[in-house]
Design a protein around this motif. Structure first.
Motif, PDB file in Angstrom:
ATOM      1  N   GLU A   1     -55.672 -17.572  -8.303  1.00  0.00           N
ATOM      2  CA  GLU A   1     -54.576 -16.788  -8.869  1.00  0.00           C
ATOM      3  C   GLU A   1     -53.330 -16.864  -7.990  1.00  0.00           C
ATOM      4  O   GLU A   1     -52.221 -17.121  -8.477  1.00  0.00           O
ATOM      5  CB  GLU A   1     -55.006 -15.330  -9.050  1.00  0.00           C
ATOM      6  CG  GLU A   1     -53.936 -14.466  -9.699  1.00  0.00           C
ATOM      7  CD  GLU A   1     -54.371 -13.018  -9.858  1.00  0.00           C
ATOM      8  OE1 GLU A   1     -53.806 -12.324 -10.709  1.00  0.00           O
ATOM      9  OE2 GLU A   1     -55.286 -12.589  -9.111  1.00  0.00           O
ATOM     10  N   ARG A   2     -53.508 -16.659  -6.679  1.00  0.00           N
ATOM     11  CA  ARG A   2     -52.359 -16.695  -5.781  1.00  0.00           C
ATOM     12  C   ARG A   2     -51.759 -18.095  -5.699  1.00  0.00           C
ATOM     13  O   ARG A   2     -50.544 -18.267  -5.700  1.00  0.00           O
ATOM     14  CB  ARG A   2     -52.765 -16.210  -4.387  1.00  0.00           C
ATOM     15  CG  ARG A   2     -53.016 -14.710  -4.328  1.00  0.00           C
ATOM     16  CD  ARG A   2     -53.338 -14.234  -2.922  1.00  0.00           C
ATOM     17  NE  ARG A   2     -54.681 -14.629  -2.509  1.00  0.00           N
ATOM     18  CZ  ARG A   2     -54.945 -15.545  -1.594  1.00  0.00           C
ATOM     19  NH1 ARG A   2     -53.956 -16.183  -0.999  1.00  0.00           N
ATOM     20  NH2 ARG A   2     -56.185 -15.826  -1.258  1.00  0.00           N
ATOM     21  N   GLY A   3     -52.630 -19.109  -5.606  1.00  0.00           N
ATOM     22  CA  GLY A   3     -52.138 -20.474  -5.501  1.00  0.00           C
ATOM     23  C   GLY A   3     -51.404 -20.924  -6.747  1.00  0.00           C
ATOM     24  O   GLY A   3     -50.333 -21.536  -6.665  1.00  0.00           O
ATOM     25  N   LEU A   4     -51.947 -20.629  -7.924  1.00  0.00           N
ATOM     26  CA  LEU A   4     -51.311 -21.042  -9.179  1.00  0.00           C
ATOM     27  C   LEU A   4     -50.001 -20.298  -9.401  1.00  0.00           C
ATOM     28  O   LEU A   4     -49.030 -20.871  -9.895  1.00  0.00           O
ATOM     29  CB  LEU A   4     -52.263 -20.803 -10.349  1.00  0.00           C
ATOM     30  CG  LEU A   4     -53.505 -21.701 -10.383  1.00  0.00           C
ATOM     31  CD1 LEU A   4     -54.410 -21.309 -11.540  1.00  0.00           C
ATOM     32  CD2 LEU A   4     -53.120 -23.172 -10.482  1.00  0.00           C
TER      33      LEU A   4
ATOM     34  N   GLY B   1     -45.949 -21.822  -9.826  1.00  0.00           N
ATOM     35  CA  GLY B   1     -45.144 -21.621 -11.022  1.00  0.00           C
ATOM     36  C   GLY B   1     -45.923 -21.340 -12.293  1.00  0.00           C
ATOM     37  O   GLY B   1     -45.331 -21.161 -13.358  1.00  0.00           O
ATOM     38  N   TYR B   2     -47.255 -21.279 -12.202  1.00  0.00           N
ATOM     39  CA  TYR B   2     -48.065 -20.940 -13.364  1.00  0.00           C
ATOM     40  C   TYR B   2     -48.106 -19.420 -13.541  1.00  0.00           C
ATOM     41  O   TYR B   2     -47.738 -18.660 -12.639  1.00  0.00           O
ATOM     42  CB  TYR B   2     -49.494 -21.465 -13.190  1.00  0.00           C
ATOM     43  CG  TYR B   2     -49.607 -22.966 -13.262  1.00  0.00           C
ATOM     44  CD1 TYR B   2     -49.828 -23.622 -14.471  1.00  0.00           C
ATOM     45  CD2 TYR B   2     -49.499 -23.740 -12.106  1.00  0.00           C
ATOM     46  CE1 TYR B   2     -49.932 -24.999 -14.536  1.00  0.00           C
ATOM     47  CE2 TYR B   2     -49.594 -25.129 -12.159  1.00  0.00           C
ATOM     48  CZ  TYR B   2     -49.817 -25.753 -13.387  1.00  0.00           C
ATOM     49  OH  TYR B   2     -49.912 -27.112 -13.445  1.00  0.00           O
ATOM     50  N   ARG B   3     -48.583 -18.989 -14.705  1.00  0.00           N
ATOM     51  CA  ARG B   3     -48.746 -17.559 -14.977  1.00  0.00           C
ATOM     52  C   ARG B   3     -50.230 -17.277 -15.200  1.00  0.00           C
ATOM     53  O   ARG B   3     -50.715 -17.306 -16.332  1.00  0.00           O
ATOM     54  CB  ARG B   3     -47.920 -17.160 -16.201  1.00  0.00           C
ATOM     55  CG  ARG B   3     -46.409 -17.128 -15.913  1.00  0.00           C
ATOM     56  CD  ARG B   3     -45.620 -16.870 -17.161  1.00  0.00           C
ATOM     57  NE  ARG B   3     -45.654 -18.020 -18.050  1.00  0.00           N
ATOM     58  CZ  ARG B   3     -45.281 -17.984 -19.328  1.00  0.00           C
ATOM     59  NH1 ARG B   3     -44.885 -16.849 -19.878  1.00  0.00           N
ATOM     60  NH2 ARG B   3     -45.328 -19.074 -20.064  1.00  0.00           N
ATOM     61  N   PRO B   4     -50.956 -17.014 -14.120  1.00  0.00           N
ATOM     62  CA  PRO B   4     -52.408 -16.835 -14.223  1.00  0.00           C
ATOM     63  C   PRO B   4     -52.810 -15.423 -14.624  1.00  0.00           C
ATOM     64  O   PRO B   4     -52.099 -14.447 -14.370  1.00  0.00           O
ATOM     65  CB  PRO B   4     -52.885 -17.155 -12.809  1.00  0.00           C
ATOM     66  CG  PRO B   4     -51.742 -16.756 -11.934  1.00  0.00           C
ATOM     67  CD  PRO B   4     -50.496 -17.024 -12.725  1.00  0.00           C
TER      68      PRO B   4
ATOM     69  N   ARG C   1     -39.041 -28.384  -2.511  1.00  0.00           N
ATOM     70  CA  ARG C   1     -40.170 -27.864  -3.283  1.00  0.00           C
ATOM     71  C   ARG C   1     -40.924 -26.810  -2.481  1.00  0.00           C
ATOM     72  O   ARG C   1     -41.144 -26.970  -1.289  1.00  0.00           O
ATOM     73  CB  ARG C   1     -41.125 -28.992  -3.643  1.00  0.00           C
ATOM     74  CG  ARG C   1     -42.365 -28.515  -4.395  1.00  0.00           C
ATOM     75  CD  ARG C   1     -43.232 -29.671  -4.810  1.00  0.00           C
ATOM     76  NE  ARG C   1     -44.422 -29.229  -5.524  1.00  0.00           N
ATOM     77  CZ  ARG C   1     -45.307 -30.030  -6.081  1.00  0.00           C
ATOM     78  NH1 ARG C   1     -45.150 -31.342  -6.000  1.00  0.00           N
ATOM     79  NH2 ARG C   1     -46.356 -29.551  -6.707  1.00  0.00           N
ATOM     80  N   LEU C   2     -41.311 -25.745  -3.157  1.00  0.00           N
ATOM     81  CA  LEU C   2     -42.082 -24.691  -2.504  1.00  0.00           C
ATOM     82  C   LEU C   2     -43.549 -25.085  -2.459  1.00  0.00           C
ATOM     83  O   LEU C   2     -44.155 -25.398  -3.478  1.00  0.00           O
ATOM     84  CB  LEU C   2     -41.930 -23.372  -3.270  1.00  0.00           C
ATOM     85  CG  LEU C   2     -42.686 -22.175  -2.686  1.00  0.00           C
ATOM     86  CD1 LEU C   2     -42.079 -21.751  -1.361  1.00  0.00           C
ATOM     87  CD2 LEU C   2     -42.680 -21.020  -3.683  1.00  0.00           C
ATOM     88  N   PHE C   3     -44.114 -25.114  -1.246  1.00  0.00           N
ATOM     89  CA  PHE C   3     -45.532 -25.416  -1.065  1.00  0.00           C
ATOM     90  C   PHE C   3     -46.265 -24.130  -0.720  1.00  0.00           C
ATOM     91  O   PHE C   3     -45.956 -23.484   0.283  1.00  0.00           O
ATOM     92  CB  PHE C   3     -45.736 -26.445   0.048  1.00  0.00           C
ATOM     93  CG  PHE C   3     -45.352 -27.846  -0.332  1.00  0.00           C
ATOM     94  CD1 PHE C   3     -46.267 -28.700  -0.922  1.00  0.00           C
ATOM     95  CD2 PHE C   3     -44.059 -28.308  -0.108  1.00  0.00           C
ATOM     96  CE1 PHE C   3     -45.918 -29.998  -1.281  1.00  0.00           C
ATOM     97  CE2 PHE C   3     -43.699 -29.598  -0.464  1.00  0.00           C
ATOM     98  CZ  PHE C   3     -44.624 -30.448  -1.055  1.00  0.00           C
TER      99      PHE C   3
END
Length: 240
Positions: free
Chosen positions: A17-20, A24-27, A179-181
């Motif tokens: 959840e935190r990684g996605l 930029g995803y919406r988990p 880019r945000l990593f």
């Protein structure tokens, strides 16, 4: 893109959840089969009404039933969103069973976070250019240069001595300037860690890189987005 994570292991679901979210995803997370079915149906309705894309990550072993049964039930009721099965049961027979029950893809544990991202991108892709990128011999961001053949880093013409892990980290950051990593992606790429080890190793190495790269008198290149991750780019001011 929305991602429904049906996973009972709180450590794994929180990591995903935190990684996605950082990518930029919406988990959204469900911790059992019954909740997963309800949220999956609601997600499909939302996708149809709002013309969005979505993927379901479905664990096979859930406390109140099998993810395989969940997938089969959803498909029988006309569920059309892509489903990525995630499980520790990773034999050929297990993978075949998952695909036959209606899964679009099947990934075994332990998994690399980057592979999860790649598979989500593939499942969610409708159009796009998939031509491979040409290899580069050098990476450059402002006056920071990395020779990928000799693995030597320099800034403003001055060579910077780095350890192997520091080189791997700076190469990752320089591979996509701006880019945000997320910490999860950095852990997966640099340390090969597939679950959050509850350690601040990423933050420690970022501080080391800053001490060597962001020298006094030079504009900072490594920037922090608090709670999300790090990026390397040339800015007039830093938000960290």
């Amino acid at each position: 893109m929305k991602v429904l994570i049906v996973e009972d292991d709180a450590r794994v679901s929180s990591f995903l959840e935190r990684g996605l979210k950082a990518e930029g995803y919406r988990p959204q997370v469900a911790h059992n089969a019954s909740t997963g079915v309800l949220l999956a149906k609601a997600l499909q309705k939302d996708v149809r009404e709002n013309f969005e894309s979505a993927v379901v990550i479905l664990d096979v072993m859930l406390p109140d039933g099998s993810g395989l049964d969940v997938c089969q039930t959803l498909r029988a009721e006309g569920f059309s969103l892509p489903v990525l099965m995630l499980t520790a049961l990773n034999s050929v027979e297990d993978r075949v069973a998952g695909l036959r029950m209606g899964a679009d893809d099947y990934l075994g544990k332990p998994f690399a976070f980057d592979e999860i991202l790649a598979r989500l991108e593939a499942l969610g892709r409708r159009v796009g250019n998939t031509a491979p990128k040409q290899a580069r011999k050098n990476l450059e961001v402002a006056d920071l240069k990395l020779d990928l053949e000799k693995m030597r880093l320099s800034r403003a013409g001055r060579e910077i001595q780095l350890t192997a892990k520091e080189l791997a980290l700076v190469e990752l950051l320089m591979s996509a300037p701006g880019r945000l990593f997320s910490r999860e992606r950095i852990l997966s790429n640099v340390w090969g860690v597939n679950e959050d080890p509850l350690t601040n190793v990423v933050d420690v190495y970022i501080r080391r890189l800053r001490a060597k790269i962001d020298l006094e008198g030079l504009p900072p290149l490594i920037h922090t987005q608090r709670g999300l991750g790090y990026r390397l780019e040339s800015l007039k001011t830093s938000d960290s």
